[in-house]
Scaffold this active site. Structure first.
Site, PDB file in Angstrom:
ATOM      1  N   HIS A   1       4.066   5.149  -8.468  1.00 50.68           N
ATOM      2  CA  HIS A   1       3.843   4.964  -7.028  1.00 50.68           C
ATOM      3  C   HIS A   1       5.147   4.612  -6.316  1.00 50.68           C
ATOM      4  O   HIS A   1       5.481   5.188  -5.294  1.00 50.68           O
ATOM      5  CB  HIS A   1       2.807   3.863  -6.803  1.00 50.68           C
ATOM      6  CG  HIS A   1       2.560   3.531  -5.382  1.00 50.68           C
ATOM      7  ND1 HIS A   1       1.939   4.395  -4.492  1.00 50.68           N
ATOM      8  CD2 HIS A   1       2.857   2.413  -4.663  1.00 50.68           C
ATOM      9  CE1 HIS A   1       1.865   3.836  -3.311  1.00 50.68           C
ATOM     10  NE2 HIS A   1       2.414   2.631  -3.378  1.00 50.68           N
TER      11      HIS A   1
ATOM     12  N   TYR B   1      -2.563   3.014 -15.740  1.00 48.93           N
ATOM     13  CA  TYR B   1      -3.778   3.651 -15.227  1.00 48.93           C
ATOM     14  C   TYR B   1      -3.846   5.164 -15.453  1.00 48.93           C
ATOM     15  O   TYR B   1      -4.782   5.813 -14.999  1.00 48.93           O
ATOM     16  CB  TYR B   1      -3.958   3.348 -13.727  1.00 48.93           C
ATOM     17  CG  TYR B   1      -2.761   3.682 -12.860  1.00 48.93           C
ATOM     18  CD1 TYR B   1      -2.570   4.965 -12.355  1.00 48.93           C
ATOM     19  CD2 TYR B   1      -1.833   2.696 -12.525  1.00 48.93           C
ATOM     20  CE1 TYR B   1      -1.483   5.260 -11.552  1.00 48.93           C
ATOM     21  CE2 TYR B   1      -0.742   2.983 -11.727  1.00 48.93           C
ATOM     22  CZ  TYR B   1      -0.574   4.270 -11.235  1.00 48.93           C
ATOM     23  OH  TYR B   1       0.513   4.564 -10.439  1.00 48.93           O
TER      24      TYR B   1
ATOM     25  N   ARG C   1       1.268  13.235  -8.224  1.00 54.70           N
ATOM     26  CA  ARG C   1       2.435  12.361  -8.160  1.00 54.70           C
ATOM     27  C   ARG C   1       2.966  12.177  -9.585  1.00 54.70           C
ATOM     28  O   ARG C   1       2.413  11.424 -10.377  1.00 54.70           O
ATOM     29  CB  ARG C   1       2.032  11.016  -7.555  1.00 54.70           C
ATOM     30  CG  ARG C   1       3.187  10.118  -7.149  1.00 54.70           C
ATOM     31  CD  ARG C   1       2.689   8.722  -6.864  1.00 54.70           C
ATOM     32  NE  ARG C   1       2.341   8.022  -8.093  1.00 54.70           N
ATOM     33  CZ  ARG C   1       1.298   7.198  -8.237  1.00 54.70           C
ATOM     34  NH1 ARG C   1       0.483   6.995  -7.234  1.00 54.70           N
ATOM     35  NH2 ARG C   1       1.076   6.592  -9.382  1.00 54.70           N
TER      36      ARG C   1
END
Length: 392
Positions: A273, A282, A269
């Site tokens: 998100h 992260y 990805r």
């Protein structure tokens, strides 16, 4: 001498040798993701060009939808940038009568299946229930709850088989969804009843901010298939040709009545998100940069070039069509929709329940009271009038 050693003493019969119902070895996935691009494999030039056109269009679609969130035209958008090969392949391997069961990130798969991009974004815009007619498109509603749509896919496929229809259901889910109970229930149901279902897990590395290593200790997500007695396939999710071939084989296997398949596509990805996520908390830029070097669009461009199938006309034609789609999408999204809040209570059940009826009546009374109050003060018709007039 022990009791059991005495003559005539009771001795339980030894248990029969256990035999597995199915030899697990053929069910196991390859140790490395399956690839086709860059291997010199015999590939259909027409399919490669088709995949490329869809990937370019899909990349532009993701960028345009992301921009619309920044303009306030979309409430949220879970981008599939970097995962376009999975999205496109899932749509193209299905026949018209088959069903696609997408998750919330899979609007591109719905568009690649032929849905109007505006309709595909209706739910994410907050305009209406689903935003499209699932029966007309054979695309189930986009599922925001993780993995809850997987048992639905199995149920539809099982019903089709009972009716004698050679329909296949392809259900898409992320790596995070494999940690949900619905995922395991769906696989077990599908395996026991040998339903014509294909499960595509897009392993993009993170369940929001949780890396795969904190979700499972399995060698791969595809290895989970053997526990249910079905084949598992592991494929490079950025290799459009490989994903298409693996899914096509799984779909036809299901159509022949040979049961479900679990496919894990290893991808990444690239974007956050959603537009509400800060991915820098992260993961680092170096990690993203490594995956950008394995970009699905670039991989296919390189393959087409090496085969002498890529020229300016091919590139320009794909990008022009993508820009036309983006322009139509912007124009449609710039128009305020005509909304009626009482539509929320329609199409929930075939017959409206008593509780829904009470809620609808309560909302209507509140809207009427606000409308009367606005009229009494020389207003413009109140909240209900604003909504009907398209103000947001």
């Amino acid at each position: 001498m022990t009791v059991l050693e005495q003559p005539g003493a009771y001795r339980p019969a030894p248990p029969p040798a256990w035999q597995p119902r199915t030899d697990p070895v053929p069910l196991l996935p390859d140790s490395e993701p399956y690839r086709l691009l860059g291997t010199g494999a015999d590939l259909d030039p027409g399919l490669l060009r088709t995949l490329y056109a869809h990937l370019v269009r899909g990349r532009r679609y993701n960028r345009q939808a992301t921009a619309l969130t920044k303009q306030g035209r979309l409430a949220v958008y879970p981008s599939s940038t970097g995962q376009e090969a999975c999205e496109v392949a899932a749509a193209l391997v299905l026949r018209e009568r088959d069903w696609l069961f997408p998750s919330y990130r899979d609007t591109l798969a719905a568009v690649a299946r032929g849905m109007d991009p505006v309709e595909a974004l209706g739910l994410l815009r907050g305009d209406w229930h689903t935003g499209y007619d699932p029966h007309r498109h054979r695309v189930a509603p986009l599922s925001t709850p993780l993995a809850t749509h997987l048992p639905h896919a199995v149920g539809l496929a099982h019903a089709a088989r009972l009716k004698g229809d050679d329909v296949v259901a392809l259900a898409m889910v992320g790596d995070g969804g494999t940690s949900e109970g619905d995922f395991h229930e769906a696989l077990n149901f599908a395996a026991v009843w040998r339903t014509p279902t294909v499960f595509l897990v897009q392993n993009n590395g993170f369940a929001i901010s949780v890396p795969l290593a904190k979700q499972t200790a399995a060698p791969s997500l595809a290895h989970k298939a053997v526990g249910y007695g079905i084949p598992g396939r592991l494929v490079d999710g950025n290799d459009a040709a490989a994903v298409h071939q693996v899914l096509a084989e799984a779909v036809e296997r299901a159509r022949r009545g040979e049961g479900p398949t679990l496919v894990e596509a290893v991808t990444y990805r690239i974007d956050a998100h959603t537009n509400a996520d800060d991915a820098t908390r992260y993961r680092g830029d170096d990690e993203v940069g490594e995956w950008l070097e394995h970009d699905p669009v670039s991989l296919l461009e390189r393959e087409l070039t090496e085969r002498g199938l890529f020229d300016d006309a091919t590139r320009d034609g794909a990008h022009e069509e993508a820009e036309e789609m983006a322009s139509r999408l912007r124009e449609a999204m710039n128009e305020d929709p005509v909304l009626d809040p009482t539509d929320l209570f329609d199409h929930v059940y075939a017959e409206r329940t008593t509780q829904l009826g009470e809620q609808a009546a309560q909302l209507r009374a509140e809207l009427d009271a606000e409308n009367d109050d606005q009229d009494g003060n020389g207003g413009n018709g109140g909240h209900a009038g604003n909504i009907a007039g398209g103000e947001r």
